[in-house]
Design a protein around this motif. Sequence first.
Motif, short mmCIF file in Angstrom:
data_model
loop_
_atom_site.label_atom_id
_atom_site.label_comp_id
_atom_site.label_asym_id
_atom_site.label_seq_id
_atom_site.Cartn_x
_atom_site.Cartn_y
_atom_site.Cartn_z
N THR A 49 0.84 -1.20 0.00
CA THR A 49 0.00 0.00 0.00
C THR A 49 0.88 1.25 0.00
O THR A 49 0.57 2.24 -0.68
CB THR A 49 -0.96 -0.01 1.22
OG1 THR A 49 -1.83 -1.14 1.08
CG2 THR A 49 -1.78 1.26 1.30
N GLN B 1 -7.56 0.33 -0.26
CA GLN B 1 -7.80 -0.92 0.48
C GLN B 1 -9.15 -0.83 1.21
O GLN B 1 -9.89 -1.79 1.27
CB GLN B 1 -6.64 -1.13 1.46
CG GLN B 1 -6.49 -2.56 1.92
CD GLN B 1 -5.11 -2.81 2.54
OE1 GLN B 1 -4.18 -2.04 2.33
NE2 GLN B 1 -4.99 -3.88 3.29
N ASP C 183 -5.95 -1.54 -4.97
CA ASP C 183 -5.35 -2.10 -3.76
C ASP C 183 -6.32 -3.10 -3.16
O ASP C 183 -7.35 -2.73 -2.60
CB ASP C 183 -5.04 -0.97 -2.77
CG ASP C 183 -4.03 -1.38 -1.70
OD1 ASP C 183 -3.60 -2.55 -1.71
OD2 ASP C 183 -3.68 -0.53 -0.87
MG LIG Z 1 -1.99 -2.87 2.04
#
Ligand SMILES: [Mg+2]
Length: 256
Positions: A44, A86, A175
């Motif tokens: 990330t 995410q 993500d």
């Molecule tokens: Mg991550």
Amino acid sequence: MTNLLEAKGINFAYPSVRVLTDVDITVQANESHVIIGPNGAGKTTLFKVLSGEMFPQSGTVHYSGENVTGLDAWQRVHRGIGRTFQVARLFADQTVLNNAILALECRERIAGTPQGRWWRLRPAPELVDEAMARLESYGLAARAQDRAAVLSHGDKKRLELLLTLSLHPKLIMLDEPTAGMAPDDRRAVVEMINRLRAEEGLTLLLTEHDMEVVFDLATRLTVLNHGQIIASGDPAEVRRDPMVHEIYFGKRGGHA
Ligand SMILES: [Mg+2]
Ligand SMILES: Nc1ncnc2c1ncn2[C@@H]1O[C@H](COP(=O)(O)OP(=O)(O)OP(=O)(O)O)[C@@H](O)[C@H]1O
């Protein structure tokens, strides 16, 4: 093959922790490049550096041949880099339809052709029609008048992808697009992503933990471990790499 995105020598540290060490990564036009790695590997963080949300202490990022290292996230969006997160980022208190309309308004502004009516006033009817059509094709039309905050996890991820794609990016960075999804939702996302690449010529950079999804999607696979790239290339070959096997697919890996 043309490199659409090229990052070289990326080093990034938070005040208390070094996260990325000398990371080199390229994304070629029309590939589906998946980055895997254990939790905390820095995936990330790398996405944030590539999308301009954070700046590296050293290293360069080029997009379409242009040095974008010092550009902010919105400037990279204008150049065609789209990104999902995410945890889905939506206008939670707005209706699903307003979310879709807002994204289209942004697209018009980026293209320099705003319709002259910002969403607080009255959106242009053609944008409302287009937003509804997009919601139909993502299976979200029935939820048009619901607040985004009350959607299921899978629907939130779908809406986020719809918003990102509304801006007509050339490269999309996803993500963990299937995280926390039920198997059916997961398959639908894989199908959609493969279609975007095959039919619309999009280029994708993804992170993913589900190995079935990884091997259904990846045309190239990169493994990040403790902030360093330990393998990159053809997915089947990377899978056979002994170090990758040991670190990621082996008994200590935890995800495979
Ligand atoms: Mg991550
Ligand atoms: N805002 C922050 N401040 C300090 N450290 C952070 C911050 N965000 C992440 N980290 C640390 O940086 C490292 C890399 O985190 P990152 O979120 O990039 O990993 P990841 O590969 O995406 O993990 P996951 O698979 O769990 O999503 C971890 O050690 C994490 O604890």
